[in-house]
Design a protein around this motif. Sequence first.
Motif, short mmCIF file in Angstrom:
data_model
loop_
_atom_site.label_atom_id
_atom_site.label_comp_id
_atom_site.label_asym_id
_atom_site.label_seq_id
_atom_site.Cartn_x
_atom_site.Cartn_y
_atom_site.Cartn_z
N THR A 199 -24.35 -64.43 -80.40
CA THR A 199 -24.80 -63.57 -81.49
C THR A 199 -23.74 -63.49 -82.58
OG1 THR A 199 -25.93 -62.27 -79.84
CG2 THR A 199 -25.77 -61.33 -82.04
N ALA A 225 -31.36 -47.22 -82.64
CA ALA A 225 -30.12 -47.13 -81.85
C ALA A 225 -29.49 -45.76 -82.04
CB ALA A 225 -29.15 -48.21 -82.27
N GLY A 238 -14.98 -63.72 -85.43
CA GLY A 238 -15.75 -64.47 -84.46
C GLY A 238 -15.20 -64.18 -83.09
N ILE A 239 -15.86 -64.66 -82.08
CA ILE A 239 -15.39 -64.43 -80.71
C ILE A 239 -15.29 -65.76 -80.00
CG2 ILE A 239 -15.73 -63.13 -78.59
CD1 ILE A 239 -17.77 -61.45 -79.98
N ARG A 241 -13.48 -53.58 -88.40
CA ARG A 241 -14.12 -52.45 -87.72
C ARG A 241 -13.12 -51.41 -87.22
NH1 ARG A 241 -13.53 -53.32 -82.37
NH2 ARG A 241 -12.63 -55.35 -81.96
N PRO A 249 -25.15 -55.71 -87.79
CA PRO A 249 -25.63 -56.27 -89.07
C PRO A 249 -25.92 -55.20 -90.11
CG PRO A 249 -26.64 -57.43 -87.26
CD PRO A 249 -25.89 -56.28 -86.65
N ARG A 250 -26.21 -54.00 -89.67
CA ARG A 250 -26.51 -52.98 -90.68
C ARG A 250 -25.26 -52.54 -91.43
NH1 ARG A 250 -26.95 -50.53 -85.74
NH2 ARG A 250 -25.56 -48.77 -85.36
N ARG A 284 -14.45 -50.54 -75.77
CA ARG A 284 -14.23 -51.91 -76.19
C ARG A 284 -12.79 -52.12 -76.64
NH1 ARG A 284 -17.08 -52.14 -82.13
NH2 ARG A 284 -15.59 -50.74 -83.10
N THR A 332 -21.74 -44.67 -80.52
CA THR A 332 -20.63 -45.46 -81.05
C THR A 332 -19.27 -45.03 -80.53
OG1 THR A 332 -21.75 -44.72 -83.00
CG2 THR A 332 -20.60 -46.82 -83.15
N MET A 391 -12.52 -61.65 -82.84
CA MET A 391 -12.89 -60.40 -83.45
C MET A 391 -13.29 -59.46 -82.37
SD MET A 391 -15.44 -59.24 -86.37
CE MET A 391 -15.99 -57.65 -85.94
N SER A 392 -14.42 -58.89 -82.47
CA SER A 392 -14.72 -57.84 -81.53
C SER A 392 -15.33 -58.40 -80.26
CB SER A 392 -15.73 -56.91 -82.16
OG SER A 392 -16.89 -57.63 -82.41
N GLU A 393 -15.42 -57.54 -79.31
CA GLU A 393 -16.19 -57.80 -78.11
C GLU A 393 -16.85 -56.49 -77.80
OE1 GLU A 393 -14.20 -59.21 -74.78
OE2 GLU A 393 -13.23 -60.84 -75.85
N GLU A 394 -17.41 -56.43 -76.63
CA GLU A 394 -17.84 -55.17 -76.06
C GLU A 394 -18.50 -54.27 -77.07
OE1 GLU A 394 -18.74 -53.67 -72.84
OE2 GLU A 394 -17.24 -55.27 -72.88
N HIS A 395 -19.69 -54.55 -77.31
CA HIS A 395 -20.44 -53.65 -78.17
C HIS A 395 -21.85 -53.80 -77.72
CE1 HIS A 395 -21.26 -51.35 -81.74
NE2 HIS A 395 -19.97 -51.20 -81.80
N VAL A 400 -24.98 -55.20 -77.92
CA VAL A 400 -25.35 -56.35 -78.70
C VAL A 400 -26.73 -56.14 -79.29
CG1 VAL A 400 -25.84 -58.79 -78.64
CG2 VAL A 400 -24.02 -57.85 -77.27
N GLU A 401 -26.82 -56.34 -80.57
CA GLU A 401 -28.13 -56.22 -81.20
C GLU A 401 -28.69 -57.62 -81.33
OE1 GLU A 401 -27.72 -53.92 -84.79
OE2 GLU A 401 -26.01 -52.92 -83.88
N LEU A 402 -29.45 -58.00 -80.32
CA LEU A 402 -29.96 -59.36 -80.34
C LEU A 402 -30.98 -59.54 -81.45
CD1 LEU A 402 -30.20 -60.28 -76.58
CD2 LEU A 402 -28.82 -61.38 -78.34
N ARG A 406 -23.11 -62.09 -76.47
CA ARG A 406 -22.26 -61.56 -77.52
C ARG A 406 -21.64 -62.69 -78.36
NH1 ARG A 406 -20.33 -57.50 -74.28
NH2 ARG A 406 -18.78 -58.95 -73.49
N LEU A 427 -20.85 -57.36 -85.22
CA LEU A 427 -21.93 -57.13 -84.26
C LEU A 427 -22.86 -56.00 -84.68
CD1 LEU A 427 -19.94 -57.87 -81.03
CD2 LEU A 427 -21.93 -59.11 -81.87
N PRO A 436 -31.15 -58.16 -84.78
CA PRO A 436 -30.44 -57.30 -85.71
C PRO A 436 -31.25 -57.00 -86.96
CG PRO A 436 -29.51 -59.52 -85.66
CD PRO A 436 -30.79 -59.55 -84.92
N ALA A 444 -31.85 -51.03 -85.69
CA ALA A 444 -30.73 -50.20 -86.09
C ALA A 444 -31.11 -48.73 -86.12
CB ALA A 444 -30.23 -50.64 -87.46
N LYS A 497 -6.39 -60.14 -87.95
CA LYS A 497 -5.88 -60.95 -86.84
C LYS A 497 -5.77 -62.42 -87.20
CE LYS A 497 -7.94 -58.09 -83.27
NZ LYS A 497 -8.78 -58.08 -82.08
N GLU A 505 -10.80 -53.39 -73.82
CA GLU A 505 -11.14 -54.75 -73.40
C GLU A 505 -10.66 -55.79 -74.42
OE1 GLU A 505 -14.86 -57.46 -72.01
OE2 GLU A 505 -14.60 -55.41 -71.33
N ASP A 506 -10.78 -55.43 -75.69
CA ASP A 506 -10.31 -56.33 -76.74
C ASP A 506 -8.85 -56.65 -76.61
OD1 ASP A 506 -12.58 -56.53 -77.99
OD2 ASP A 506 -12.03 -55.44 -79.80
#
Lengths: 489, 245
Positions: free
Chosen positions: B108, A30, B88-89, B32, B63-64, A42, A35, A12-16, A18-20, B105, B61, A22, A27, B10, A45-46
């Motif tokens: 998480t 931020a 997932g990653i 997304r 949650p809101r 990202r 965004t 799925m995604s990467e490069e964001h 990170v909200e450790l 990442r 990534l 959350p 939120a 995907k 990179e994805d």
Amino acid sequence: MRKIGKIEVETMSEEHEVELVPDSHAASTAPTENTAATDAERSTEDAVPRTGQRSLLGWGRVAHVFARELCSENLEEISKQAVLSRGLGRSYGDASLPAPEFGPALSTRFADRILDFDSETGVLRAEAGLSLRDLLHSFLSSGFFVPVTPGTQFATLGGCVASDVHGKNHHRDGSFGEHLRSLKMRVADGRILVCSPDHEAELFYATLGGMGLTGHILEVELQMARVPSPWIWQKVKHFDNLESLFVALRSGSAKWPFSVAWIDGLTAPGREHGILMLGRWAEADEAPRKFPKPRKARTVPFDAPSWFLNGLTGRIHNRLHSWTHRNSVGIEHPETFFYPLDHVRDWNRLYGKRGFIQYQCILPHEEEGYAVLRFLDLLRKLGADPLLCVLKDFGAQGKGMLSFPKPGFTLCIDLPYRGDRTQNLVDQLNEFVLAEEGRIYLAKDLHTRAEHFFAMEPRFEAWNEVRRRWDPQASIRSALSVRLFGDDA
Amino acid sequence: MKVVLLGATKGMGRAVARKFAERGDSIFLLGRDQDELERSALDLENRGARQRIEYGFCDLLQPRSFEPGLAQAWETLDGVDAVVVTAGIFGAQEDLEVRDAHAARVLTADFTSTVLFCEVARKRLLEDGGGTLCVFSSVAGDRGRSKVVLYGAAKAGLSAYLEGLDHRYRRAGLRTVCVKPGFVRTAMTADLDAPPFACDPETIAPRVVRAIDRGTPVVYVPGIWRWVLLAIRMLPRFAMRRIDF
């Protein structure tokens, strides 16, 4: 057991950011304007996963280039950096391999979405990595088939365009490009555009059979063919005399939409024999009620020893082949008819580690006599053991500027790779084809010399002019274009 | 059936969504990337889906984004029978060890965020009186292994969460399906050497759909991994260390 260590993934995604933690407090603090920036970051990179270099192979497993292969569902992203697009790698030689040490190739095979289909008109638009297999699985049941199919269903739409493939119906329906409506491409300067017979027609026709060198094909719009049933009505006939086989092939083509002949290329002179296969789609009232079940493919679990396929095993196979294909008329499974070799998934491994080559040429029709017979004589004289030998008559030349087919007999042979001897053999065959005013099929080729190619292809200059107009630096470059088209290595 | 999928643009999610579309199930896509969602929605429509396929924004990534995304799905489909999470990653161990941010990442996304997403989905499903929650974990989570320390740990946590959820809420009508795929050939695994039993997403999709229909708590795909992992889980630690699996 050790290799099992590398396991599963989904992406799925990467490069964001990170909200450790959350939670809603984090939120709300931020900054939202962030965004957009991270989005752009990202996405690149994805789309370009850290793919290491590896040996990319042609289907014959002789040609290989050590390079990265970018893999993503998003072709628009990865096509920004790749020097060549490749699909399922079914071209035998070096057509699908990027120029050595020049840059990464991209693989279209994960871009397989069907974006539009009109069940009234049969017009389909899909991403370039859609395979014919997938397409048939989705559409044969609703009465549509690809207008032209090569001998494997493991070809992508993009690959079919780049090689402007032909099928058993070439004498009637022409090659793949005849049924194309438009292409979405990323050209060398980075632009994405749509070309068609009405818009940027030159680019369009240069791309048909252009071996992927005019730009990255992203999407393909295609006119599908309507079929009366999902089954084939086939006629099989044996011939002990090749001349009568040739006559029957040509007269059969006048009446039947699909025609092809198989020749035993391993016999002593005077004992040649072959099988003619003619076909058409079965009418609804002839066809079995049930839908043809997709064939289960067997796989070759390991490389056979390189000597495994030789003159002797070839003769045994040919004997069996003749024996199992008796004269008959009747219903045939479409996969068996169109894709006999797909039955064994990675049959190229049967040739072992050394691999094999396929040589396909076209020999124009003659007033009298048959160049094909002389070609077979030459093969025998050169001591080549053609393990597979398939013959087809072509119809008119299409509009693709570099497309292979033109009127004549096309002959396709498999030969185990034997190093310099193979090079020598191909040279002599090319001399012969040149003298007959024929030409060779780039999707199969690996050993043709540039001087032979230029002599066979007076059309090359015109095509190359168009290519250079769209890509002056030849920044889209394959191992084939380096070998044959004069691109710098 | 009415299905919501997160990560279906995907890989395995795409194959599973196509299976649902072919059957004519109602589908809502969460993801997304607007453009990718649009293209995948068209693809599913052209592969047999009976109605227009809608999609909404949801980022694992962020949650809101979970609640609004699921709320939109519920509203569009007028209730939901199954929520499928394939997002997932993956990170290679060598990579994760040197790139802390990437490790954070992966951990998480694959654990915390996925669990939080499941919590939102669980509440909504239970409010409706039940439903199916199908989440893609991994065979990598079945045993601590030197090749996938971090990724495996996140997936192990996820598998444990799903089992707990199953025990706690099955009687209330929530069926959890934990899918544990072996090596599947997708764009993200393209740079790894395929081990034995590697397979394509299309091969595993029917099995996943069947597990969702039946509410099977744990499903290995392809099935052979069930027996491989049974053996692996029973290995004593000294043997595990010796084979360096």
